[in-house]
Design a protein around this motif. Sequence first.
Motif, PDB file in Angstrom:
ATOM      1  N   ASP A   1      14.169   9.076  17.763  1.00 44.94           N
ATOM      2  CA  ASP A   1      14.024  10.402  17.168  1.00 44.94           C
ATOM      3  C   ASP A   1      14.266  10.368  15.657  1.00 44.94           C
ATOM      4  O   ASP A   1      13.661  11.115  14.914  1.00 44.94           O
ATOM      5  CB  ASP A   1      14.997  11.397  17.790  1.00 44.94           C
ATOM      6  CG  ASP A   1      14.673  11.646  19.260  1.00 44.94           C
ATOM      7  OD1 ASP A   1      13.503  11.461  19.651  1.00 44.94           O
ATOM      8  OD2 ASP A   1      15.598  12.011  19.994  1.00 44.94           O
ATOM      9  N   ALA A   2      15.146   9.495  15.208  1.00 44.22           N
ATOM     10  CA  ALA A   2      15.475   9.446  13.785  1.00 44.22           C
ATOM     11  C   ALA A   2      14.371   8.799  12.960  1.00 44.22           C
ATOM     12  O   ALA A   2      14.113   9.194  11.847  1.00 44.22           O
ATOM     13  CB  ALA A   2      16.794   8.680  13.584  1.00 44.22           C
ATOM     14  N   VAL A   3      13.725   7.784  13.507  1.00 42.14           N
ATOM     15  CA  VAL A   3      12.771   7.025  12.725  1.00 42.14           C
ATOM     16  C   VAL A   3      11.333   7.371  13.070  1.00 42.14           C
ATOM     17  O   VAL A   3      10.454   7.231  12.261  1.00 42.14           O
ATOM     18  CB  VAL A   3      13.032   5.494  12.904  1.00 42.14           C
ATOM     19  CG1 VAL A   3      12.060   4.676  12.088  1.00 42.14           C
ATOM     20  CG2 VAL A   3      14.448   5.176  12.499  1.00 42.14           C
ATOM     21  N   GLY A   4      11.080   7.843  14.249  1.00 44.83           N
ATOM     22  CA  GLY A   4       9.729   8.211  14.639  1.00 44.83           C
ATOM     23  C   GLY A   4       8.976   7.044  15.227  1.00 44.83           C
ATOM     24  O   GLY A   4       9.409   5.912  15.173  1.00 44.83           O
TER      25      GLY A   4
ATOM     26  N   GLY B   1       0.821  -1.208   0.000  1.00 42.38           N
ATOM     27  CA  GLY B   1       0.000   0.000   0.000  1.00 42.38           C
ATOM     28  C   GLY B   1       0.853   1.255   0.000  1.00 42.38           C
ATOM     29  O   GLY B   1       1.815   1.355  -0.749  1.00 42.38           O
ATOM     30  N   ASP B   2       0.519   2.209   0.870  1.00 40.65           N
ATOM     31  CA  ASP B   2       1.240   3.478   0.921  1.00 40.65           C
ATOM     32  C   ASP B   2       2.429   3.465   1.875  1.00 40.65           C
ATOM     33  O   ASP B   2       3.084   4.483   2.059  1.00 40.65           O
ATOM     34  CB  ASP B   2       0.288   4.606   1.341  1.00 40.65           C
ATOM     35  CG  ASP B   2      -0.702   4.951   0.240  1.00 40.65           C
ATOM     36  OD1 ASP B   2      -0.369   4.740  -0.945  1.00 40.65           O
ATOM     37  OD2 ASP B   2      -1.807   5.416   0.567  1.00 40.65           O
ATOM     38  N   LEU B   3       2.706   2.325   2.494  1.00 36.15           N
ATOM     39  CA  LEU B   3       3.813   2.259   3.445  1.00 36.15           C
ATOM     40  C   LEU B   3       5.142   2.101   2.715  1.00 36.15           C
ATOM     41  O   LEU B   3       5.223   1.487   1.658  1.00 36.15           O
ATOM     42  CB  LEU B   3       3.611   1.077   4.402  1.00 36.15           C
ATOM     43  CG  LEU B   3       2.363   1.123   5.269  1.00 36.15           C
ATOM     44  CD1 LEU B   3       2.241  -0.159   6.084  1.00 36.15           C
ATOM     45  CD2 LEU B   3       2.374   2.340   6.180  1.00 36.15           C
ATOM     46  N   TRP B   4       6.178   2.656   3.310  1.00 35.15           N
ATOM     47  CA  TRP B   4       7.538   2.520   2.793  1.00 35.15           C
ATOM     48  C   TRP B   4       8.175   1.295   3.425  1.00 35.15           C
ATOM     49  O   TRP B   4       7.962   1.006   4.605  1.00 35.15           O
ATOM     50  CB  TRP B   4       8.360   3.765   3.103  1.00 35.15           C
ATOM     51  CG  TRP B   4       7.906   4.969   2.358  1.00 35.15           C
ATOM     52  CD1 TRP B   4       6.979   5.888   2.764  1.00 35.15           C
ATOM     53  CD2 TRP B   4       8.344   5.387   1.069  1.00 35.15           C
ATOM     54  NE1 TRP B   4       6.811   6.853   1.801  1.00 35.15           N
ATOM     55  CE2 TRP B   4       7.649   6.578   0.749  1.00 35.15           C
ATOM     56  CE3 TRP B   4       9.256   4.891   0.151  1.00 35.15           C
ATOM     57  CZ2 TRP B   4       7.845   7.258  -0.436  1.00 35.15           C
ATOM     58  CZ3 TRP B   4       9.453   5.573  -1.035  1.00 35.15           C
ATOM     59  CH2 TRP B   4       8.755   6.743  -1.325  1.00 35.15           C
ATOM     60  N   THR B   5       8.978   0.590   2.643  1.00 34.42           N
ATOM     61  CA  THR B   5       9.677  -0.604   3.120  1.00 34.42           C
ATOM     62  C   THR B   5      11.049  -0.647   2.468  1.00 34.42           C
ATOM     63  O   THR B   5      11.296   0.057   1.486  1.00 34.42           O
ATOM     64  CB  THR B   5       8.921  -1.891   2.729  1.00 34.42           C
ATOM     65  OG1 THR B   5       8.977  -2.058   1.311  1.00 34.42           O
ATOM     66  CG2 THR B   5       7.481  -1.885   3.215  1.00 34.42           C
ATOM     67  N   PRO B   6      11.930  -1.494   2.968  1.00 35.41           N
ATOM     68  CA  PRO B   6      13.130  -1.809   2.195  1.00 35.41           C
ATOM     69  C   PRO B   6      12.775  -2.842   1.122  1.00 35.41           C
ATOM     70  O   PRO B   6      11.724  -3.492   1.220  1.00 35.41           O
ATOM     71  CB  PRO B   6      14.084  -2.383   3.238  1.00 35.41           C
ATOM     72  CG  PRO B   6      13.224  -2.852   4.339  1.00 35.41           C
ATOM     73  CD  PRO B   6      11.950  -2.064   4.305  1.00 35.41           C
ATOM     74  N   PRO B   7      13.609  -3.017   0.122  1.00 35.49           N
ATOM     75  CA  PRO B   7      13.370  -4.070  -0.869  1.00 35.49           C
ATOM     76  C   PRO B   7      13.405  -5.447  -0.197  1.00 35.49           C
ATOM     77  O   PRO B   7      14.080  -5.631   0.815  1.00 35.49           O
ATOM     78  CB  PRO B   7      14.545  -3.934  -1.845  1.00 35.49           C
ATOM     79  CG  PRO B   7      15.121  -2.595  -1.580  1.00 35.49           C
ATOM     80  CD  PRO B   7      14.808  -2.244  -0.167  1.00 35.49           C
ATOM     81  N   GLY B   8      12.701  -6.390  -0.777  1.00 32.86           N
ATOM     82  CA  GLY B   8      12.723  -7.740  -0.231  1.00 32.86           C
ATOM     83  C   GLY B   8      11.702  -8.627  -0.890  1.00 32.86           C
ATOM     84  O   GLY B   8      10.971  -8.205  -1.785  1.00 32.86           O
TER      85      GLY B   8
ATOM     86  N   TYR C   1       8.731   9.581   6.996  1.00 38.39           N
ATOM     87  CA  TYR C   1       8.187   8.518   6.154  1.00 38.39           C
ATOM     88  C   TYR C   1       7.363   7.539   6.985  1.00 38.39           C
ATOM     89  O   TYR C   1       7.752   7.160   8.087  1.00 38.39           O
ATOM     90  CB  TYR C   1       9.323   7.772   5.441  1.00 38.39           C
ATOM     91  CG  TYR C   1       9.983   8.627   4.404  1.00 38.39           C
ATOM     92  CD1 TYR C   1       9.628   8.524   3.069  1.00 38.39           C
ATOM     93  CD2 TYR C   1      10.947   9.574   4.760  1.00 38.39           C
ATOM     94  CE1 TYR C   1      10.217   9.328   2.112  1.00 38.39           C
ATOM     95  CE2 TYR C   1      11.538  10.388   3.803  1.00 38.39           C
ATOM     96  CZ  TYR C   1      11.165  10.257   2.487  1.00 38.39           C
ATOM     97  OH  TYR C   1      11.738  11.059   1.540  1.00 38.39           O
ATOM     98  N   GLU C   2       6.234   7.123   6.421  1.00 36.60           N
ATOM     99  CA  GLU C   2       5.404   6.117   7.069  1.00 36.60           C
ATOM    100  C   GLU C   2       5.949   4.743   6.664  1.00 36.60           C
ATOM    101  O   GLU C   2       5.654   4.220   5.587  1.00 36.60           O
ATOM    102  CB  GLU C   2       3.944   6.268   6.657  1.00 36.60           C
ATOM    103  CG  GLU C   2       3.025   5.409   7.467  1.00 36.60           C
ATOM    104  CD  GLU C   2       1.564   5.633   7.157  1.00 36.60           C
ATOM    105  OE1 GLU C   2       0.746   4.860   7.671  1.00 36.60           O
ATOM    106  OE2 GLU C   2       1.233   6.556   6.381  1.00 36.60           O
ATOM    107  N   ILE C   3       6.777   4.206   7.558  1.00 42.53           N
ATOM    108  CA  ILE C   3       7.484   2.950   7.305  1.00 42.53           C
ATOM    109  C   ILE C   3       6.721   1.815   7.988  1.00 42.53           C
ATOM    110  O   ILE C   3       6.291   1.957   9.131  1.00 42.53           O
ATOM    111  CB  ILE C   3       8.926   3.033   7.844  1.00 42.53           C
ATOM    112  CG1 ILE C   3       9.685   4.172   7.146  1.00 42.53           C
ATOM    113  CG2 ILE C   3       9.651   1.701   7.659  1.00 42.53           C
ATOM    114  CD1 ILE C   3      11.017   4.510   7.775  1.00 42.53           C
ATOM    115  N   ALA C   4       6.553   0.704   7.298  1.00 45.58           N
ATOM    116  CA  ALA C   4       5.889  -0.466   7.888  1.00 45.58           C
ATOM    117  C   ALA C   4       6.577  -0.813   9.207  1.00 45.58           C
ATOM    118  O   ALA C   4       7.805  -0.792   9.311  1.00 45.58           O
ATOM    119  CB  ALA C   4       5.935  -1.640   6.914  1.00 45.58           C
TER     120      ALA C   4
END
Length: 150
Positions: free
Chosen positions: A146-149, A31-38, A122-125
């Motif tokens: 603090d870096a990732v939220g 969906g709209d979430l950011w992820t690393p490749p995999g 970024y909205e990360i999974a």
Amino acid sequence: MEFPRGVEVIVSALIVSPDDEVLLIRQPKWGDLWTPPGGHVEPGEKLAAAALREAEEETGLAELTLERLVHWGELIDPDGRTRPVHFVFFDFVLRARDKALRLDASEVAEARWVPFGELARYEIAEDFRVSIEKYLRSLTGRSSDDAVGE
């Protein structure tokens, strides 16, 4: 709820650039979430080899170096997925020699190299965010919330 493939073994690649940025992608399946490749581990394939293969297939980055396993766990029907899943996952850190991407458009809708300090935007999974936090904590010895939220 039916899980069409049963328990699935997957890997992800936290790819770090020479400029200390993390590659985040958007895939339709998340969906709209950011992820690393995999992706999925093939029968007979070792986990680290699968992470390298998936990263190369999705990003076109040819010179990746395996650093380490950073996080592993289990996801059962996580938010953002387009179908029910039960994953056992292994997230590896890979180093990229350059940042020249040749994306597989059938797998990746968008990709960005993101500086560590901008990851909170970024909205990360969720479990991928945990993997990034663990990686950053290993570099600095401090909490990376603090870096990732949150």
